[in-house]
Write an enzyme that holds these catalytic residues in place. Structure first.
Site: not given
Length: 561
Positions: A42, A113-114, A161, A255, A284
């Site tokens: 990101y 997350s990622y 996403w 989440d 999330h």
């Protein structure tokens, strides 16, 4: 900043020669220092990273902090293919970061997350310098929350996403042509802006047209549908024997990756690996006390957990004990901390799941009843008609979608008024009832379609008759039209007290769109299905074909804990 030195775009070369770049934050005091590493798609200056664990605070506490752009993103070289390179790149980056000037050779990783999956992948690669990871809000099995759920496509997450990652990709693709870049960005943004009204609705869901139009790769479910082994690139499940570092798992009841966080902790504990678990009443993208329509209180906020410490401080305290050898530190304490909704308080536990929870069935009954007593006679089943052209629209839950679909608990009464939603409600409770653990629904059903979906949702109905969702699940099934069959739907997990006077409610339907893609009732695979068919659905609840929800009930004497 007098006590912090920042080097921007520091290059690190991966094993294949690709250069990834990172911003490196160092104390100006004499080291050496342990390294905290974040690998993100990101952008290394994304403000969300700074809210997770503020780099300057970590540096002042005696760490080097390395924020790296993953392959093909922002300042790093290479091609962008979501989730496919994180194991090798993570391994190589840990080794590179450990050798940076000022490092003491010990590395910890953090991020949700990622970023959390990037930690698991790096840890599975076994770099010797990696000593601790703090993954938050991340999955275990990709087809249980990331790519899909119960056989359905996790469309709400994947579409929003994937499209939202497009601007960086387009900026690279059209860097020498501003006019073309503006045109392509305009087209991409129109897809994003129209998600709720048009884009989500396009077919086929398994070969989503918007991805091709926008020229962006999908999160990975299409790749995995075509080649199931592709999911191995980001699968945490099955890697635990290769992860030989302590783990601090953080998650939230609302989440989209809740069960993955729990499953990761369960598996690491079973493998004898040190694992800590913290579950708040969070979604999330929000770890505040306000989720959906419910305010869980100031003590639920990540900035003031139990009015004792922030989530950032808890993480740093935990990392201190792993990355600063020889330094006196307080012990970890009990390994599990959960926020119990309903009574809205934190509680420490020795393990998850709770050994004292007892699986307790409640049976669907005639006339919309729900009872702890099993049916004793044959009763007429309930029926409804499911039309995929008119699906039940997503309202709250454990989700991550476009902004029109916020997560959390919401009043479900407008959903329950639909003719294609069956509602089963228990009597008012005579005392508080705690349900903490994994919830499942066993349904005996039939359908006129060769393939269809079954969705179950658990709700808490207050004394004001407001019905708020706690958890739900979906199951995509195939079978002989008209032939009854028993199906088990996984509703994941909760930690909740139904208060005295409240009622327990179960919804049964066949869609929750656009969170999950619609089953078109034809049996065609999601990659090709575009033609819809209406299905007549039947739910049985007699003595021979009983349908039930199984609740992990905590004995009443434990409510005072």
């Amino acid at each position: 900043m007098g006590d912090v030195l920042i080097d921007f775009d520091v290059p690190g070369e991966m094993r294949d020669g690709t250069v990834l770049r990172a911003d490196v934050f160092r104390p100006t005091r004499d080291g050496p220092w342990p390294v905290l590493l974040v690998r993100s798609p990101y952008g290394k200056q994304d403000p969300n990273i700074f809210r997770i664990l503020e780099p300057l605070a970590a540096v002042r506490r005696g760490y080097m902090v390395v924020l790296q752009d993953t392959r093909g993103r922002s300042g790093s070289d290479g091609d962008w293919e979501p989730l496919t390179n994180e194991r090798a790149d993570g391994h190589d980056t840990v080794r590179w970061a450990a050798a940076l000037p000022g490092s003491n050779g010990l590395v910890g990783m953090y991020g949700p997350s990622y970023l959390g999956n990037a930690q698991w992948m790096a840890a599975a690669g076994g770099p010797p310098e990696l000593r601790a990871i703090v993954p938050g809000f991340t999955w275990s099995e990709p087809f249980d929350g990331l790519f899909g759920r119960g056989g359905a496509v996790e469309l709400g997450l994947s579409a929003s996403w994937s499209l939202s990652q497009g601007p960086d990709l387009l900026a690279r693709r059209w860097k020498d042509s501003p006019a073309d870049l503006h045109r392509e960005l305009t087209a991409l943004v129109s897809e994003i802006d129209a998600l709720a009204t048009r884009t989500y609705w396009e077919l086929p869901s398994g070969a989503f047209p918007a991805f091709e139009r926008a020229g962006v790769p999908d999160l990975g479910y299409q790749r995995a549908l075509a080649d199931p082994e592709a999911a191995d690139d980001c699968r945490v499940a099955g890697t635990y024997d290769r992860v030989d570092v302590p783990v601090f798992n953080v998650g939230g009841w609302f989440d989209v990756f809740l069960q993955g966080t729990l499953d990761n902790h369960i598996a690491m504990s079973a493998a004898g690996r040190p694992s800590t678990l913290l579950i708040g009443p969070w979604s999330h993208q929000g770890q505040s006390g306000q989720q959906g329509e419910v305010n869980f209180g100031v003590a639920a906020d990540q900035g003031s957990i139990d009015l004792r410490a922030s989530l950032g401080d808890l993480r740093l305290d935990w990392l201190d004990r792993r990355l600063k050898p020889g330094r006196p530190a307080a012990p970890d304490g009990r390994p599990v901390r959960i926020f119990v909704t309903g009574v809205n308080r934190w509680r420490d536990e020795d393990a998850w799941p709770l050994a004292r929870s007892v699986d307790t069935p409640m049976y669907l009954r005639e006339d919309g009843g729900l009872s702890f007593e099993a049916p004793r006679a044959g009763k007429q089943p309930d029926t409804y008609r499911y039309d995929p052209a008119d699906p039940v629209i997503t309202l709250g839950g454990t989700l991550l979608m476009s902004s029109e679909f916020p997560p959390g608990p919401y009043d479900q009464r407008r959903v329950e008024e639909r003719p294609d939603v069956l509602v089963y409600t228990g009597e008012p409770l005579e005392a508080d009832l705690e349900v903490t653990g994994r919830v499942r629904v066993s349904l005996v059903t039939s359908s006129t379609a060769p393939s269809t979906d079954w969705v179950a949702r658990l709700c808490d109905v207050g004394v004001d008759s407001v019905s708020r969702n706690l958890t739900d699940g979906i199951l995509r099934v195939s079978g002989v039209p008209g032939e009854p069959a028993e199906h088990e739907i996984d509703l994941w997990s909760i930690g909740h007290v139904f208060l005295e006077g409240h009622r327990i409610r179960v919804q049964i339907t066949s869609s929750n769109f656009p969170r999950w893609d619609r089953n078109l009732n034809t049996g065609e695979p999601a990659e090709a299905a575009t033609v819809m068919s209406v299905a007549d659905q039947t739910v049985f609840h007699d003595a021979v074909r009983a349908s039930k929800i199984v609740l992990p009930v905590v004995p009443p004497e434990d409510l005072a804990r």
